[in-house]
Scaffold this motif. Sequence first.
Motif, mmCIF file in Angstrom:
data_model
loop_
_atom_site.group_PDB
_atom_site.id
_atom_site.type_symbol
_atom_site.label_atom_id
_atom_site.label_comp_id
_atom_site.label_asym_id
_atom_site.label_seq_id
_atom_site.Cartn_x
_atom_site.Cartn_y
_atom_site.Cartn_z
ATOM 1 N N ILE A 118 73.395 16.469 12.039
ATOM 2 C CA ILE A 118 73.018 17.717 12.715
ATOM 3 C C ILE A 118 71.732 18.251 12.079
ATOM 4 O O ILE A 118 71.736 19.303 11.449
ATOM 5 C CB ILE A 118 74.147 18.779 12.666
ATOM 6 C CG1 ILE A 118 74.675 18.981 11.233
ATOM 7 C CG2 ILE A 118 75.290 18.403 13.603
ATOM 8 C CD1 ILE A 118 75.567 20.208 11.087
ATOM 9 N N PRO A 119 70.617 17.537 12.226
ATOM 10 C CA PRO A 119 69.372 17.976 11.599
ATOM 11 C C PRO A 119 68.923 19.336 12.124
ATOM 12 O O PRO A 119 69.295 19.752 13.221
ATOM 13 C CB PRO A 119 68.388 16.878 11.994
ATOM 14 C CG PRO A 119 68.952 16.305 13.266
ATOM 15 C CD PRO A 119 70.440 16.363 13.083
ATOM 16 N N GLY A 120 68.134 20.000 11.311
ATOM 17 C CA GLY A 120 67.625 21.326 11.692
ATOM 18 C C GLY A 120 67.521 22.219 10.484
ATOM 19 O O GLY A 120 66.427 22.630 10.092
ATOM 20 N N VAL A 163 63.592 23.261 16.723
ATOM 21 C CA VAL A 163 63.868 22.402 17.877
ATOM 22 C C VAL A 163 65.087 21.524 17.601
ATOM 23 O O VAL A 163 66.027 21.460 18.410
ATOM 24 C CB VAL A 163 62.639 21.541 18.224
ATOM 25 C CG1 VAL A 163 62.994 20.534 19.318
ATOM 26 C CG2 VAL A 163 61.481 22.421 18.673
ATOM 27 N N THR A 164 65.095 20.849 16.449
ATOM 28 C CA THR A 164 66.233 19.984 16.144
ATOM 29 C C THR A 164 67.478 20.804 15.809
ATOM 30 O O THR A 164 68.606 20.365 16.087
ATOM 31 C CB THR A 164 65.909 19.033 14.980
ATOM 32 O OG1 THR A 164 65.464 19.787 13.845
ATOM 33 C CG2 THR A 164 64.832 18.050 15.376
ATOM 34 N N TYR A 165 67.274 21.997 15.243
ATOM 35 C CA TYR A 165 68.417 22.891 14.973
ATOM 36 C C TYR A 165 69.108 23.245 16.287
ATOM 37 O O TYR A 165 70.339 23.184 16.403
ATOM 38 C CB TYR A 165 67.908 24.160 14.285
ATOM 39 C CG TYR A 165 68.883 24.844 13.351
ATOM 40 C CD1 TYR A 165 70.199 25.114 13.716
ATOM 41 C CD2 TYR A 165 68.469 25.247 12.085
ATOM 42 C CE1 TYR A 165 71.078 25.758 12.850
ATOM 43 C CE2 TYR A 165 69.345 25.893 11.201
ATOM 44 C CZ TYR A 165 70.643 26.139 11.596
ATOM 45 O OH TYR A 165 71.510 26.773 10.736
ATOM 46 N N ARG A 166 68.306 23.597 17.290
ATOM 47 C CA ARG A 166 68.876 23.950 18.596
ATOM 48 C C ARG A 166 69.630 22.758 19.204
ATOM 49 O O ARG A 166 70.732 22.908 19.747
ATOM 50 C CB ARG A 166 67.782 24.415 19.544
ATOM 51 C CG ARG A 166 68.304 25.030 20.843
ATOM 52 C CD ARG A 166 67.176 25.309 21.818
ATOM 53 N NE ARG A 166 67.577 26.232 22.853
ATOM 54 C CZ ARG A 166 68.336 25.927 23.908
ATOM 55 N NH1 ARG A 166 68.786 24.680 24.049
ATOM 56 N NH2 ARG A 166 68.652 26.841 24.809
ATOM 57 N N GLU A 167 69.027 21.571 19.107
ATOM 58 C CA GLU A 167 69.671 20.379 19.639
ATOM 59 C C GLU A 167 71.001 20.118 18.930
ATOM 60 O O GLU A 167 71.985 19.708 19.566
ATOM 61 C CB GLU A 167 68.740 19.179 19.488
ATOM 62 C CG GLU A 167 67.508 19.255 20.383
ATOM 63 C CD GLU A 167 66.486 18.178 20.068
ATOM 64 O OE1 GLU A 167 66.647 17.478 19.028
ATOM 65 O OE2 GLU A 167 65.528 18.025 20.833
ATOM 66 N N SER A 168 71.031 20.361 17.629
ATOM 67 C CA SER A 168 72.267 20.149 16.874
ATOM 68 C C SER A 168 73.340 21.156 17.270
ATOM 69 O O SER A 168 74.529 20.823 17.340
ATOM 70 C CB SER A 168 71.991 20.232 15.375
ATOM 71 O OG SER A 168 71.189 19.136 14.958
ATOM 72 N N ILE A 209 68.283 31.236 17.986
ATOM 73 C CA ILE A 209 67.213 30.251 17.781
ATOM 74 C C ILE A 209 66.094 30.498 18.786
ATOM 75 O O ILE A 209 64.910 30.530 18.439
ATOM 76 C CB ILE A 209 67.763 28.819 17.950
ATOM 77 C CG1 ILE A 209 68.678 28.463 16.778
ATOM 78 C CG2 ILE A 209 66.627 27.830 18.089
ATOM 79 C CD1 ILE A 209 67.994 28.045 15.510
ATOM 80 N N ASP A 210 66.458 30.681 20.074
ATOM 81 C CA ASP A 210 65.454 30.878 21.120
ATOM 82 C C ASP A 210 64.652 32.152 20.914
ATOM 83 O O ASP A 210 63.485 32.236 21.297
ATOM 84 C CB ASP A 210 66.139 30.917 22.500
ATOM 85 C CG ASP A 210 66.722 29.577 22.892
ATOM 86 O OD1 ASP A 210 66.328 28.553 22.290
ATOM 87 O OD2 ASP A 210 67.570 29.543 23.815
ATOM 88 N N ALA A 211 65.287 33.151 20.281
ATOM 89 C CA ALA A 211 64.619 34.426 20.041
ATOM 90 C C ALA A 211 63.789 34.435 18.742
ATOM 91 O O ALA A 211 63.188 35.440 18.402
ATOM 92 C CB ALA A 211 65.638 35.552 20.010
#
Length: 214
Positions: A118-120, A163-168, A209-211
């Motif tokens: 779960i990278p990020g 970006v990778t945090y959100r994907e995780s 994350i988006d904010a």
Amino acid sequence: MEALFDNLHGVAAERLSFAPAFEGRAFLLARPAGNILVYSSGRVADDFADLSAAGGIARQYLNHEHQANRSCDSVAAEFGAPLYCHAADAKAAAKTCNVDQTFDGRAHHFDDFEAIPIPGHTPGSAAFLWTNGAHRYLFTGDTIYLRDGEWRIAVLDGISDRVTYRESLELIRGLDFDVLVPSMAKGEPFQVVPADERYQRIDKLIARIDAGEF
């Protein structure tokens, strides 16, 4: 050592120097096939007698490089337990303790225990999913932690990647688990959560994350 829930045990908690209001701890997964220690704790030696009485430790797993400390070597010396972490964080972790084995992709290391990158938070952050028959425990390290019962994220300047945090977080949203076990918490060290609430909580973290929030 404290019996927390079902076959989940908590090693003596320590106050975190970077967040004094929070406690960090390692967790012992009591398994017939061999106990697993997830995360690390500077106080693990305090519980060596209890850990021995519980059957010792077969393996130790780190969620990310920041959990590497000298206690990992003491666990290896006391119990012969190899230390595992994600390959992307292994070089950094090895500056502090001996890393015996690394993993990269998602895989079952045992029938009941799965490592999930779960990278990020860091490039090599990893979650661990343990299914013991009664419950499905997800160990998220600092990627999702608890503050007075609320789920929080830990985005670090210069280290974390949003970006990778959100994907995780999206990946975690799709996992089937009913007990969240982070590596640090203010208040209860774990949380039992129904599926519908789990989705809502993850969605709130994705919105943070988006904010651009932490």
